[in-house]
Design an enzyme around this catalytic site. Structure first.
Site, PDB file in Angstrom:
ATOM      1  CB  ALA A 114      44.291 -44.103  50.549  1.00  0.00           C
ATOM      2  CB  SER A 117      43.620 -40.446  61.791  1.00  0.00           C
ATOM      3  OG  SER A 117      45.025 -40.618  61.782  1.00  0.00           O
ATOM      4  CG  ASP A 281      54.136 -46.378  59.128  1.00  0.00           C
ATOM      5  OD1 ASP A 281      53.791 -47.428  59.707  1.00  0.00           O
ATOM      6  OD2 ASP A 281      53.322 -45.499  58.777  1.00  0.00           O
TER       7      ASP A 281
END
Length: 568
Positions: A114, A117, A281
């Site tokens: 994975a 940024s 999140d």
């Protein structure tokens, strides 16, 4: 201005993108982009990359700052970036953990599974045999993000002139973003947040938080338990594409979409209303479906926290809403919405009542229209009733220029994301029933916890503190007695009453301590107690009897303390 000179190349890049997507279309120059404003804003963020994409992702859930069309478009922002070379991974691990990955770990996969940024994640195995996920921060990412944030601050004058965020000053938005970003790039902050969530989830059968390995964690390297499950994003893609073969195989393996959604909701309710500390999140890439449809959570860079007063208020709000008491629910919600000079409070309340009534209607109608298990397209937050309510609340806040309590912003943003996931997975899901069931269970648990004799010592300690404060107040009044008597002769018996009240409180307090201690000993040493009891006396009745006496004494103590200020 100095900020601009520190990052000249980045400044020119920002100016070029700004001219291409905003100035040229506004001047109707030949060949300029003719797409809508929301689309051009998303493309501008994607072209700039770095912190600008993360800013766009944050704004995608801020319906209190931007119109719905802009938020919906920003919801599709891409954050896929190429992984950085393994040589740089080795260098960072060596500088942070004191050795090469191959030495620190029993094995370490060079290819990441994975990449985002800020960092990328590698699978590894500890020398003790546990499989872990090692997140390594991108080299130079802190400097890149700081440069972009400096430029954002430098552009606040222009943003404020355009009123892009309504009545909110752009500096406040960027302050929030800068704080959020600073937490994300410090993996020690994320580790602490993960540990708290992990501790709260202990013993829960449907929630699993990836455990942090502190000895392998620094501010730039984070090592957590590897959660092996079905990525929720894979299920969402199958639903979107109508992949019936994948969904059929999923069902054959014992998974049920309705149960997955129910567990997502249950965990959210538990995190929010029991602990006041929640994963904020809920991107589908951060969620995994485990055996029994338990939910595994990773990536804890963004969490929300609610004070006790807010948590209790939201519990009342949810309970009243799903009982159909809309006006009472809205009045509870309005406690956390502060009006400004430009706010029409009555109009805001009327609009919120209509929105909540429409939500209750739509949730029923949506289940009626739905085909259980049918595939469906990926929808944006404002397109489904489960997140639309949170979206509409935030939009009302923006239009009416209300000020929202910061502690609720993360909660509403999380509801928007969860509502979208819920609608994409199981549109026939009965949310009101699940919430009512949870609130009933929460009320039952809180009642039992208050009556739990094992917590008697805590309550005695708290009661003793309250009693001591009451006695201090009595002593203060006694010290004022000469002044009071000189001022008003009718208070002749005041001192006597205060002394009597003091003696009564002391006797009650001592009784509470004695009975509480006896109950604690009875519960802590049940076998010894049974042996000490006279023949034929039941241990249960001793336990219950002491509990009843203790409750009576506590209630009497509370009543007497509250009665101190009343006239005879």
């Amino acid at each position: 201005m100095r900020t601009l000179f520190r990052h000249p190349r980045r400044v020119w890049r920002v100016l070029a993108v700004f001219f291409r997507f905003f100035v040229a279309p506004a001047l109707h120059l030949p060949g300029s982009d003719k797409r809508t404003g929301p689309v051009r804003l998303r493309l501008a963020f994607e072209a700039l990359g770095g912190a600008w994409i993360k800013l766009g992702q944050m704004l995608a859930l801020r319906f209190d700052l931007l119109p719905t069309a802009y938020c919906d478009e920003l919801f599709g922002l891409l954050n896929a970036v190429a992984p950085f070379p393994y040589a740089e991974v080795r260098s960072i691990v060596r500088s942070e953990l004191g050795g090469d990955p191959e030495t620190i770990f029993h094995s370490f996969e060079p290819a990441s599974f994975a990449a985002a940024s800020i960092g990328q994640v590698h699978r590894a195995v500890l020398h003790s045999g546990e499989t872990v996920a090692v997140k390594v921060q991108r080299p130079g990412i802190r400097q890149t993000l700081q440069a972009d944030i400096d430029l954002m601050y430098a552009s606040t004058w222009f943003i404020d002139r355009t009123h892009l965020f309504g009545g909110i000053r752009s500096r406040e938005v960027i302050d929030e973003f800068a704080h959020w970003t600073a937490d994300e790039v410090d993996y020690m902050v994320e580790a602490r947040q993960a540990v708290l969530l992990w501790e709260n989830a202990q013993g829960d059968k449907v929630e699993r938080i990836a455990r942090v390995y502190r000895d392998y964690t620094t501010s730039r390297v984070l090592t957590t338990e590897y959660v092996a499950g079905i990525p929720l994003i894979d299920i969402l893609i199958a639903r979107r594409d109508g992949d019936t073969a994948y969904l059929r195989e999923l069902a054959e393996r014992g998974h049920d979409l309705d149960r997955i959604v129910r567990h997502l909701d249950w965990n959210m309710l538990n995190q929010v209303f029991v602990f006041g500390y929640f994963h904020a999140d809920l991107h589908p890439a951060n969620l995994f479906v485990l055996p029994g449809d338990a939910i595994g959570y990773v990536d804890f860079g963004i969490v929300g926290q609610l004070p006790d007063s807010v948590r209790q208020s939201l519990t009342r709000y949810s309970w009243m809403l799903f009982r159909g008491e809309v006006e009472a629910a809205v009045r509870e919600l309005m406690r956390w919405l502060a009006p400004t000079d430009a706010t029409d409070a009555a109009a805001a309340e009327r609009r919120l009542i209509r929105l909540h009534q429409a939500f209750l209607y739509e949730t029923v109608a949506d289940r009626t229209r739905a085909t259980p298990g049918a595939p469906g397209p990926m929808v944006r937050p404002a397109e489904n009733p489960y997140s639309k309510l949170a979206v509409d609340i935030l939009e009302t806040i923006r239009v009416q220029q209300l000020s929202l309590s910061p502690s609720i912003v993360a909660y509403l943003k999380m509801l928007v994301t969860l509502g979208t996931l819920r609608h994409q997975l199981a549109v026939d899901y009965d949310l009101p029933s699940n919430v009512r069931q949870f609130v009933r269970r929460l009320a039952r648990q809180q009642s039992l916890a208050w009556l739990d004799p094992r917590r008697t010592s805590d309550r005695i300690y708290a009661a003793t503190g309250r009693m001591q404060r009451a006695l201090d107040f009595v002593e203060f009044l006694e010290a004022q007695q000469p002044v009071i008597l000189e001022a008003e002769a009718s208070l002749f018996g005041f001192r006597r009453r205060m002394q009597s009240a003091r003696r009564g409180l002391i006797r009650l307090g001592m009784s509470v301590l004695v009975v509480g201690a006896a109950l604690y000993l009875v519960l802590a040493f049940p076998d010894d107690t049974r042996r000490a009891l006279p023949a034929g006396m039941d241990y249960t009745w001793v336990h219950v009897g002491l509990l009843v006496v203790l409750v009576y004494l506590l209630l009497t103590l509370i009543r007497n303390v509250r009665g101190l200020g009343r006239d005879d």
